[in-house]
Design a protein around this motif. Structure first.
Motif, PDB file in Angstrom:
ATOM      1  N   ARG A 364       0.829  -1.210   0.000  1.00 46.72           N
ATOM      2  CA  ARG A 364       0.000   0.000   0.000  1.00 46.72           C
ATOM      3  C   ARG A 364       0.862   1.258   0.000  1.00 46.72           C
ATOM      4  NH1 ARG A 364      -3.963   0.093   4.926  1.00 46.72           N
ATOM      5  NH2 ARG A 364      -1.944  -0.126   5.960  1.00 46.72           N
ATOM      6  N   GLU A 365       0.312   2.312  -0.528  1.00 47.80           N
ATOM      7  CA  GLU A 365       1.005   3.601  -0.600  1.00 47.80           C
ATOM      8  C   GLU A 365       1.438   4.074   0.784  1.00 47.80           C
ATOM      9  OE1 GLU A 365       0.098   7.511  -3.210  1.00 47.80           O
ATOM     10  OE2 GLU A 365      -1.449   7.030  -1.729  1.00 47.80           O
ATOM     11  N   GLU A 366       0.574   3.890   1.777  1.00 51.48           N
ATOM     12  CA  GLU A 366       0.875   4.390   3.111  1.00 51.48           C
ATOM     13  C   GLU A 366       1.964   3.589   3.825  1.00 51.48           C
ATOM     14  OE1 GLU A 366      -3.515   3.062   3.334  1.00 51.48           O
ATOM     15  OE2 GLU A 366      -2.055   3.484   1.755  1.00 51.48           O
ATOM     16  N   ALA A 368       4.608   2.067   1.923  1.00 49.97           N
ATOM     17  CA  ALA A 368       5.741   1.894   1.010  1.00 49.97           C
ATOM     18  C   ALA A 368       7.046   2.469   1.557  1.00 49.97           C
ATOM     19  CB  ALA A 368       5.419   2.519  -0.344  1.00 49.97           C
ATOM     20  N   ASN A 377       6.826   7.366  -8.014  1.00 48.75           N
ATOM     21  CA  ASN A 377       5.602   6.651  -7.700  1.00 48.75           C
ATOM     22  C   ASN A 377       5.486   5.442  -8.628  1.00 48.75           C
ATOM     23  OD1 ASN A 377       3.121   6.053  -6.557  1.00 48.75           O
ATOM     24  ND2 ASN A 377       1.994   7.377  -7.959  1.00 48.75           N
ATOM     25  N   PRO A 379       2.749   2.863  -9.509  1.00 44.16           N
ATOM     26  CA  PRO A 379       1.485   2.123  -9.558  1.00 44.16           C
ATOM     27  C   PRO A 379       1.458   1.038 -10.625  1.00 44.16           C
ATOM     28  CG  PRO A 379       1.238   4.239 -10.644  1.00 44.16           C
ATOM     29  CD  PRO A 379       2.623   4.222 -10.043  1.00 44.16           C
ATOM     30  N   VAL A 403       3.079  -0.002  -6.012  1.00 41.97           N
ATOM     31  CA  VAL A 403       2.547   0.740  -4.870  1.00 41.97           C
ATOM     32  C   VAL A 403       1.071   1.036  -5.142  1.00 41.97           C
ATOM     33  CG1 VAL A 403       2.719   2.840  -3.502  1.00 41.97           C
ATOM     34  CG2 VAL A 403       4.798   1.729  -4.357  1.00 41.97           C
ATOM     35  N   SER A 405      -2.770   2.449  -4.143  1.00 43.30           N
ATOM     36  CA  SER A 405      -3.555   3.417  -3.374  1.00 43.30           C
ATOM     37  C   SER A 405      -5.041   3.077  -3.497  1.00 43.30           C
ATOM     38  CB  SER A 405      -3.307   4.834  -3.895  1.00 43.30           C
ATOM     39  OG  SER A 405      -3.854   4.990  -5.190  1.00 43.30           O
ATOM     40  N   SER A 408      -5.923   3.898  -7.112  1.00 45.57           N
ATOM     41  CA  SER A 408      -5.356   3.113  -8.207  1.00 45.57           C
ATOM     42  C   SER A 408      -5.988   1.724  -8.318  1.00 45.57           C
ATOM     43  CB  SER A 408      -3.835   2.985  -8.065  1.00 45.57           C
ATOM     44  OG  SER A 408      -3.486   2.193  -6.935  1.00 45.57           O
ATOM     45  N   TRP A 413      -6.090  -2.826  -2.696  1.00 42.29           N
ATOM     46  CA  TRP A 413      -5.760  -2.058  -1.487  1.00 42.29           C
ATOM     47  C   TRP A 413      -6.453  -2.661  -0.269  1.00 42.29           C
ATOM     48  CZ3 TRP A 413      -8.559   0.716   2.121  1.00 42.29           C
ATOM     49  CH2 TRP A 413      -7.828   1.580   2.943  1.00 42.29           C
TER      50      TRP A 413
END
Length: 451
Positions: A364-366, A368, A377, A379, A403, A405, A408, A413
């Motif tokens: 997940r982005e949070e 990474a 970035n 995705p 990654v 989000s 995305s 997610w």
């Protein structure tokens, strides 16, 4: 206006439709025929697209050599007006459409596109201006494909294996390549010194040759991009062509080219030209890579997560298939990153004899930044990151990370959110396909895998 874009006859046949600045769909023909790298006219993809579209106003193609054949084939299906566009403009637009940019620098590197192999220029006011172009067979893509065959792999198919193998070697043949095979300077020039159309032999895997080939490609592509940035003064680069799938070289560009942002289409090869060609006529407002046929296993995210946490190799079929060669969570195999699962994956994917090949992580982005040093970035799995700790192991401590989000891929997610609660924020994500087969398209194709 209903625009049909076509890629066909060479490799990676595909079709895409844009209607009133909205992408209706896009897919490679191989997903329907189950023949990897199918180069036939994409009749199955067109038939699928026609179920959600009225007849087409224009049918756009990008290869002058096959244009008469294209007109003949398209005439059998639709009254659409055929249009021919420049091959490298179609490539470039396929990456531009992933952005909101009104202007940017443009770099296309492939084996051959029309008369050219590399094109450097700018996109402004809806038009392309080429500043420097390299004519085929003076081709970086041809160099890399010839090396692919030399290393015992299949050209126009296994270049990714050369990139992966490079991590295990040293570039000790770099100077020999520069003197005898591919010369370059440190501005924006290169010259192929051998007749690479005839190849340079077929052999077996050598780590140092792979490392040398990769190193030369990274050097030249960075030189070209750096020259383009200095020449144009622009801060954004749209990069496309089959060579733009080299995520290691792409990461090198983020560090050394001078561009602030680099946009690459997930279907960066010729398949993406189908969408790019259509976008030249009608540029879409938004982009997503999930443009293929819709299918589902009718499982919720928590069900998938529980299977993954039970240490199973879990096939994900959910929503619309990804456009391009990378599995981005809708047609993926997910599992916990441990040695036992790697062994299972190698059997499923037919990698027992080349178990050195790496697997890609998804996070997940949070989360990474806790696990990776990222310069870009990620995705679409088009760049690499450096691993911060031992949670995910690779030979050279880097990984082609995806990654995710909430915007995305919300379903993927959610799966990651659930596994994170049990201490597994990072999973392996590899493509859902058997060896020699394309990525699964629908639920019926799942039977191709021994799961």
């Amino acid at each position: 206006m209903n625009i049909l874009g076509i890629s066909s006859y060479h490799h990676d046949s595909a079709a895409a439709v844009i209607n009133d600045e909205t992408i209706i769909g896009a897919s490679q023909e191989e997903r329907f025929t189950r023949k990897k790298y199918d180069n036939s006219f994409p009749i199955n993809t067109i038939n699928w697209l026609q179920t959600s579209s009225n007849d087409f106003d224009h049918a756009v193609f990008y290869e002058e050599q096959y244009y008469n054949q294209f007109k003949s084939d398209i005439k059998k299906l639709t009254k659409a007006k055929p249009i021919l566009v420049d091959h490298h403009e179609a490539h470039a637009m396929s990456s531009i459409l992933t952005t909101k940019w009104d202007e940017c620098a443009v770099m296309v590197i492939d084996t051959v596109g029309g008369k050219y192999s590399t094109s450097l220029g700018v996109f402004q006011n809806g038009k392309f201006t080429w500043l420097k172009r390299f004519r085929y067979p003076n081709s970086l893509g041809l160099f890399y494909s010839a090396a692919t065959k030399l290393l015992g792999f299949k050209p126009l198919s296994d270049e990714c294996q050369v990139m992966a193998a490079a991590a295990y070697g040293k570039p000790k043949w770099r100077q020999l390549i520069r003197d005898k095979i591919l010369h370059w300077d440190y501005k924006a020039d290169y010259t192929v010194l051998q007749d690479l159309e005839r190849g340079i032999g077929a052999g077996t895997l050598d780590w140092d040759i792979a490392a040398s080939v990769q190193d030369v490609f990274e050097t030249i592509s960075a030189n070209l991009a750096s020259w383009l940035q200095q020449e144009t003064g622009m801060t954004n680069l749209a990069y496309a062509g089959g060579c733009a799938l080299n995520c290691v070289a792409n990461t090198n560009l983020t560090l050394w080219s001078g561009f602030d942002e680099i946009a690459i289409q997930p279907a960066a090869g010729d398949a993406g030209c189908a969408l790019g060609a259509a976008a030249i006529i009608s540029r879409p407002i938004t982009f997503t890579p999930y443009l293929g046929i819709s299918s589902t296993r009718n499982l919720y995210a928590d069900h998938y997560a529980s299977l993954i946490l039970d240490n199973q190799i879990v096939p994900i079929i959910e929503g619309r298939a990804e456009f391009g060669p990378r599995a981005l969570g809708n047609r993926s195999l997910l599992c916990l990153p441990n040695d036992k699962n790697i062994e299972k994956l190698n059997k499923i994917k037919g990698r027992e004899t080349d178990s050195w090949r790496p697997y890609a992580p998804v996070i997940r982005e949070e989360d990474a930044d806790n696990y990776f040093y990222l310069t870009k970035n990620c995705p679409y799995m088009l760049f690499t990151g450096t691993i911060k700790n031992g949670e995910f192991k690779t030979h050279n401590n880097t990984a082609r990370v995806q990654v995710v989000s909430q915007t995305s891929n919300i379903f993927l997610w959610r799966i990651l959110t659930l596994t994170s609660k049990w201490g597994f924020p990072l999973l392996i994500n590899t493509s859902l396909n058997a060896k020699g087969k394309p990525i699964v398209n629908t639920l019926e194709d799942l039977r191709e895998l021994d799961l």
